[in-house]
Design an enzyme around this catalytic site. Structure first.
Site, PDB file in Angstrom:
ATOM      1  CB  CYS A  91      -0.986  -0.046   1.164  1.00  0.00           C
ATOM      2  SG  CYS A  91      -2.432   1.018   0.921  1.00  0.00           S
TER       3      CYS A  91
ATOM      4  CG  HIS B 137      -4.189  -3.850   2.919  1.00  0.00           C
ATOM      5  ND1 HIS B 137      -3.457  -3.541   4.051  1.00  0.00           N
ATOM      6  CD2 HIS B 137      -4.538  -2.665   2.362  1.00  0.00           C
ATOM      7  CE1 HIS B 137      -3.377  -2.220   4.174  1.00  0.00           C
ATOM      8  NE2 HIS B 137      -4.033  -1.675   3.155  1.00  0.00           N
TER       9      HIS B 137
ATOM     10  CD  GLU C 104      -3.266  -6.767   5.502  1.00  0.00           C
ATOM     11  OE1 GLU C 104      -3.946  -5.752   5.694  1.00  0.00           O
ATOM     12  OE2 GLU C 104      -2.453  -6.860   4.546  1.00  0.00           O
TER      13      GLU C 104
END
Length: 446
Positions: free
Chosen positions: A336, A420, A422
């Site tokens: 990001c 992202h 995750e």
């Protein structure tokens, strides 16, 4: 043009239900309970424990100018956008006045992770999913130690919670953290306005002493472009991280036998990025955003992570300089904000998007394999791929608008993603990116 005040349609069924709730609230057996109500529901031979808690602030009675008490809460808050539109709403959470950039998030779940994502610093988040608060809040879903966003805008606030992990209601949570929220507002109309006009500065207020024009002036004077927001969310000193993804939620079963030391720059890092790296076999040292590159390299790490974070990458030249001093020396992974800083460190340019990407349903294509992942994203800036030097390769594109979603530069031993991996909240399609970073560090050891 000012948007008309939004009012919920009043049907006889809704009114009778509201009156019943009001009567219950005033009776000795109060509707607002301080401890969860627990019951048993039997389905065949299986017995389930049901835990429910009432959100006490949603159905408060109101007294209007004629002195009559109403069994429902009336509008007591405003959202004033910089384009002059005024949106009447009902408040929950903290009271006061708060200014920020209004963005919309299309995630269906995960409002607690969104509330605690440091990347939302300086922003007021509008949830496009209309029903929010039904699962309450629990201590396990925090992405940082506090809430950094300016406020929360939702269509419908659940009057009760029902989830086995719930510890408190959303309103109780926001009050404790001094975060403003509004509900019973036309979030669909606001979202369409943001899509058409771009992200807008807005002011949330419960202060009836301030006029609409005063709030409008506040919105029009406030700026977010060119402001360093990272310095307000980064950690104060280095620390070690060792927590893995809880075994109850772990979906990767082939754990690595090797250990890699990764230094993670905290530009607003989320806890689950650290958990995923640890689950992949990494020992992590987290350092502040302004930590000297020389001290990081003295630790002789196997790799360096440049994390997510809020705001404009052009507003943090010190971070770009740090990235420039590290890339090419050890394998690096940018996520990001880290991706955008790598783009600038390579000599590329970043630009502000019309309304950004915020949500857990963005399709991304890996140009190397043709694989499409559904990703979780949260950013208002992007890297201009045409400005990148020869050797820097675009590896991923967002299929909604073809913007750059990933980079690779083999010679410099770097990889980055605009989204992202995750995915907290969001789908886990892109978790393999952590494995790719592990392979990059492995190959550098040879």
């Amino acid at each position: 043009m000012a948007a008309p005040p939004v009012t919920a349609p009043a049907t006889s069924g809704c009114l009778s239900g509201a009156k019943a709730r009001w009567a219950a609230e005033r009776s000795s057996s109060s509707f607002a309970v301080s401890s969860p109500a627990i019951g048993l529901c039997q389905f065949g031979s299986r017995v389930l424990s049901v835990r429910a808690k009432v959100a006490t602030g949603v159905q408060r009675a109101s007294v209007v100018d004629d002195g009559a008490e109403r069994p429902w809460k009336l509008s007591d808050a405003r959202l004033v956008l910089e384009d002059g539109s005024v949106w009447r709403a009902k408040s929950f959470g903290a009271s006061g006045t708060q200014v920020g950039e209004v963005v919309f998030n299309t995630s269906l779940t995960g409002y607690q992770e969104i509330l605690t994502d440091p990347s939302y610093a300086g922003q007021i988040v509008l949830m496009t999913n209309p029903h929010i608060g039904n699962t309450g809040v629990n201590p396990d879903d925090e992405e940082s130690n506090q809430c950094f966003l300016g406020g929360l805008i939702i269509r419908n606030l659940s009057i009760c919670t029902s989830n086995w992990r719930c510890k408190e209601t959303l309103e109780e949570y926001l009050i404790k953290r001094n975060i403003m929220g509004i509900y019973d507002v036309d979030t669909r109309a606001i979202t369409r306005r943001l899509r058409e006009d771009g992200s807008l500065i807005g002011v949330l207020s419960t202060d009836q002493s301030q006029t609409d024009n005063e709030l409008l002036e506040m919105a029009q004077k406030w700026k977010i472009v060119g402001v360093d927001l990272i310095s307000g969310v980064t950690c104060d000193a280095p620390y070690e991280w060792s927590d893995k993804t809880n075994s109850e939620w772990e979906f990767k079963r082939d754990q690595s036998s090797e250990t890699f030391h990764v230094v993670a720059y905290d530009f607003g890092i989320k806890h689950n990025i650290l958990r995923r790296l640890t689950s992949y076999g990494c020992k992590i040292t987290v350092v502040p955003a302004n930590w000297p590159a020389s001290e990081v390299l003295n630790l002789k790490p196997d790799g360096v992570l440049f994390s997510n974070g809020p705001g404009d990458p052009a507003a943090v030249p010190y971070a770009v300089k740090t990235v420039q001093e590290i890339i090419g020396k050890v394998p690096v992974f940018g996520i990001c904000m880290g991706h955008q800083l790598i783009g600038q460190a390579l000599g590329g340019k970043t630009f502000k998007m019309k309304f950004g990407h915020h949500g857990g349903n963005h399709p991304v294509c890996d140009l190397r394999s043709g694989r499409v992942d559904i990703s979780a994203q949260n950013h208002n800036y992007a890297v201009d791929p045409e400005s990148l030097p020869e050797g820097a390769k675009v590896t991923h594109v967002n299929l909604n608008d073809n913007s750059c979603a990933g980079l690779q530069y083999s010679k410099m031993k770097l990889m980055s993603l605009q989204y992202h991996p995750e995915s907290s909240p969001g789908p886990h399609d892109s978790d393999t990116a952590f494995g790719e970073f592990i392979e990059l560090m492995k190959s550098n050891r040879l």
